[in-house]
Enzyme design. Structure first.
Site, mmCIF file in Angstrom:
data_model
loop_
_atom_site.group_PDB
_atom_site.id
_atom_site.type_symbol
_atom_site.label_atom_id
_atom_site.label_comp_id
_atom_site.label_asym_id
_atom_site.label_seq_id
_atom_site.Cartn_x
_atom_site.Cartn_y
_atom_site.Cartn_z
ATOM 1 N N ARG A 55 0.857 -1.190 0.000
ATOM 2 C CA ARG A 55 0.000 0.000 0.000
ATOM 3 C C ARG A 55 0.891 1.237 0.000
ATOM 4 O O ARG A 55 2.113 1.128 0.118
ATOM 5 C CB ARG A 55 -1.020 0.002 1.145
ATOM 6 C CG ARG A 55 -0.614 -0.527 2.475
ATOM 7 C CD ARG A 55 0.466 0.239 3.179
ATOM 8 N NE ARG A 55 0.151 1.650 3.319
ATOM 9 C CZ ARG A 55 1.036 2.591 3.545
ATOM 10 N NH1 ARG A 55 2.337 2.293 3.656
ATOM 11 N NH2 ARG A 55 0.689 3.848 3.654
ATOM 12 N N GLY A 56 0.258 2.417 -0.121
ATOM 13 C CA GLY A 56 1.028 3.659 -0.242
ATOM 14 C C GLY A 56 1.118 4.010 -1.723
ATOM 15 O O GLY A 56 1.404 3.141 -2.559
ATOM 16 N N ALA A 57 0.888 5.288 -2.031
ATOM 17 C CA ALA A 57 0.734 5.712 -3.423
ATOM 18 C C ALA A 57 1.894 5.264 -4.325
ATOM 19 O O ALA A 57 1.682 4.653 -5.383
ATOM 20 C CB ALA A 57 0.582 7.235 -3.459
ATOM 21 N N ARG A 98 -7.445 0.184 -6.776
ATOM 22 C CA ARG A 98 -7.592 1.268 -5.799
ATOM 23 C C ARG A 98 -7.712 2.576 -6.577
ATOM 24 O O ARG A 98 -6.834 2.907 -7.366
ATOM 25 C CB ARG A 98 -6.395 1.303 -4.828
ATOM 26 C CG ARG A 98 -6.291 0.014 -3.998
ATOM 27 C CD ARG A 98 -5.455 0.200 -2.758
ATOM 28 N NE ARG A 98 -6.100 1.088 -1.798
ATOM 29 C CZ ARG A 98 -5.467 1.646 -0.771
ATOM 30 N NH1 ARG A 98 -4.183 1.430 -0.594
ATOM 31 N NH2 ARG A 98 -6.106 2.434 0.077
ATOM 32 N N GLN A 203 -1.942 2.693 9.939
ATOM 33 C CA GLN A 203 -0.659 2.721 9.220
ATOM 34 C C GLN A 203 0.392 3.515 9.989
ATOM 35 O O GLN A 203 1.586 3.268 9.833
ATOM 36 C CB GLN A 203 -0.834 3.344 7.825
ATOM 37 C CG GLN A 203 -1.594 2.485 6.841
ATOM 38 C CD GLN A 203 -3.057 2.860 6.798
ATOM 39 O OE1 GLN A 203 -3.640 3.255 7.807
ATOM 40 N NE2 GLN A 203 -3.682 2.738 5.646
ATOM 41 N N ASP A 244 -1.927 11.202 -2.023
ATOM 42 C CA ASP A 244 -2.334 10.162 -2.978
ATOM 43 C C ASP A 244 -2.709 10.752 -4.331
ATOM 44 O O ASP A 244 -2.643 10.072 -5.357
ATOM 45 C CB ASP A 244 -3.485 9.348 -2.407
ATOM 46 C CG ASP A 244 -2.976 8.500 -1.243
ATOM 47 O OD1 ASP A 244 -2.950 9.016 -0.116
ATOM 48 O OD2 ASP A 244 -2.542 7.353 -1.490
ATOM 49 N N ASN A 254 -5.325 12.758 0.694
ATOM 50 C CA ASN A 254 -4.419 11.898 1.477
ATOM 51 C C ASN A 254 -5.277 11.159 2.496
ATOM 52 O O ASN A 254 -6.499 11.368 2.585
ATOM 53 C CB ASN A 254 -3.323 12.738 2.149
ATOM 54 C CG ASN A 254 -2.220 11.866 2.738
ATOM 55 O OD1 ASN A 254 -1.715 10.963 2.061
ATOM 56 N ND2 ASN A 254 -1.860 12.094 3.987
ATOM 57 N N LYS A 255 -4.654 10.285 3.246
ATOM 58 C CA LYS A 255 -5.366 9.427 4.203
ATOM 59 C C LYS A 255 -6.385 10.181 5.039
ATOM 60 O O LYS A 255 -6.126 11.308 5.466
ATOM 61 C CB LYS A 255 -4.310 8.756 5.101
ATOM 62 C CG LYS A 255 -4.816 7.803 6.148
ATOM 63 C CD LYS A 255 -5.688 6.709 5.582
ATOM 64 C CE LYS A 255 -5.014 5.907 4.488
ATOM 65 N NZ LYS A 255 -5.980 5.109 3.687
HETATM 66 C C1 RUB Z 1 -1.547 5.787 2.086
HETATM 67 C C2 RUB Z 1 -1.509 7.254 2.281
HETATM 68 C C3 RUB Z 1 -0.147 7.873 2.213
HETATM 69 C C4 RUB Z 1 0.069 8.293 0.790
HETATM 70 C C5 RUB Z 1 1.455 8.839 0.589
HETATM 71 O O1 RUB Z 1 -2.832 5.236 2.070
HETATM 72 O O2 RUB Z 1 -2.494 7.945 2.402
HETATM 73 O O3 RUB Z 1 -0.064 9.000 3.034
HETATM 74 O O4 RUB Z 1 -0.148 7.186 -0.047
HETATM 75 O O5 RUB Z 1 2.256 7.850 0.114
HETATM 76 P P1 RUB Z 1 -3.022 3.657 2.038
HETATM 77 P P2 RUB Z 1 3.565 8.091 -0.769
HETATM 78 O O6 RUB Z 1 -2.301 3.105 3.215
HETATM 79 O O7 RUB Z 1 -4.521 3.506 2.115
HETATM 80 O O8 RUB Z 1 -2.469 3.171 0.716
HETATM 81 O O9 RUB Z 1 4.618 8.286 0.245
HETATM 82 O O10 RUB Z 1 3.694 6.824 -1.510
HETATM 83 O O11 RUB Z 1 3.329 9.274 -1.631
#
Ligand code: RUB
Length: 367
Positions: A55-57, A98, A203, A244, A254-255
């Site tokens: 997970r994470g963008a 997603r 998270q 995101d 974002n989250k």
């Molecule tokens: C993750 C989230 C992170 C962003 C930033 O949501 O909101 O703050 O994705 O990530 P989830 P990055 O856990 O639902 O995927 O550092 O990759 O830009």
């Protein structure tokens, strides 16, 4: 990233590809277990993104690019046009996993664009695989640059609040919001990180705390509702979060919970920074209104997962059996709350409409 297990320290990327298999740190098990999960084809990869094993963008963008590569390498078709249709079909299903993080669709589109001009299946396979590796490499370089630029905003002694996990685990390594923190720590600045637990999937409590512990960075996990308390007391000098998707006017998805932290920061005259690479910008979205917000299962709110005092992992229900729950995964922070964006191309201040260059958010829409 540095991972210490059983007294041994090793460097890991969040996700990488070996032959036709994608390897990823299983983020659904951390912090209690560190395991590498493997997917053998694009269907398994799509499922790993959907169920948030990864997970994470940034990380889901790279994983999806590798998923397109798996489809290209495993397509049974021998004629180019049929091969392309097979790969596009797989790309469509990866994109549907997603909806909010635009890195995912940008990465998939870049892999499909790599097929333009190819005339044979062999050439197509090579181009897609190379593009996916390029995206992974760019992610890594971008997060290091974000760390260098962001470090300039951090002073010795600062308290920094962050939300969710925008660290190495949300990227290939280093991450976005945690990258400046890592650089500041390496530069010898004494900093303290306030880690929002980030319900419902925690998270912050599970992943950000784990990362900071691995790096030896001073931190404390706080419940989501404690941020205002620490800001008002003067313990927080800046907020850094990831993103995101960022619209052309600077509105930021974002989250869930990011918006209220931004409002609290403004109320307390604390700078609120969003750290994100060019890939996270979607200049086709004119404002936050154009950003789709993922709704996840209400079970994530009604149940929590963790480890009991005997060391057994378990899931417990915290709501009455029959109470329904609502679970939007992201929210929109209006641009007026964002002090600046920390990107790999520098720190971008308002007005965002004029300062975001057209080549932000590359990835010509393909499907
Ligand atoms: C993750 C989230 C992170 C962003 C930033 O949501 O909101 O703050 O994705 O990530 P989830 P990055 O856990 O639902 O995927 O550092 O990759 O830009």
């Amino acid at each position: 990233m540095r991972v210490r297990i059983n007294g041994e320290t090793r460097e890991y990327r969040t996700v990488w590809m070996e032959e036709q298999n994608i390897h990823m740190i299983d983020q659904s098990l951390l912090p209690h277990r560190f395991e590498i999960f493997e997917t053998r084809d694009h269907r398994e990869t799509a499922e790993a993104i959907r169920n948030m094993t990864v997970r994470g963008a940034g990380a889901i963008g790279v994983t999806a690019a590798y998923g397109v590569t798996q489809a290209a390498l495993q397509a049974p078709e021998e004629r180019f046009e049929e091969f392309r249709t097979y790969v596009e079909e797989a790309a469509r299903s990866l994109k549907a996993t997603r909806p909010t993080a635009v890195n995912l669709s940008h990465a998939v589109d870049r892999c499909l664009n790599a097929l333009e001009g190819c005339r044979s299946v062999a050439e197509g396979r090579k181009q897609v695989a190379e593009e996916a590796e390029k995206i992974a490499e760019e992610d890594l370089q971008a997060s290091k640059r974000i760390g260098e630029y962001g470090n300039s905003l951090i002073k010795d002694g600062d308290g920094i609040l962050t939300h969710c996990n925008a660290g190495a685990l949300a990227f290939i390594d280093y991450g976005t919001a945690l990258s400046p923190i890592r650089f500041a720590h390496e530069a010898g600045k004494r900093i303290r990180v306030f880690v929002d637990e980030t319900r419902p999937r925690c998270q912050g409590a599970r992943l950000t705390a784990w990362e900071l512990l691995q790096e030896g960075i001073d931190h404390a996990v706080i419940v989501d509702n404690a941020a205002g308390y620490y800001m008002r007391r003067g313990d927080v000098q800046l907020v850094i979060v990831g993103a995101d998707r960022i619209a052309s006017n600077g509105d930021t998805a974002n989250k869930i919970g990011t918006y209220e932290k931004a409002v609290l920061a403004k109320e307390n005259r604390i700078p609120f920074y969003v750290a994100a690479p060019a890939m996270t910008f979607d200049l086709e979205a004119r404002s936050g209104e154009d950003i789709p917000i993922e709704e996840r299962s209400e079970e994530e709110v009604r149940w929590v997962w963790g480890m009991d005092e005997k060391g057994t992992e378990s899931k417990v229900q915290i709501t009455p059996e029959d109470s329904p729950a609502l679970n939007p995964a992201f929210d929109i922070t209006p641009a007026r709350y964002v002090t600046a964006f920390i990107t790999e191309r520098g720190i971008i201040c308002p007005p965002y409409e004029g300062n975001l260059k057209e080549d932000f958010g590359k990835g010509k829409r393909k499907i």
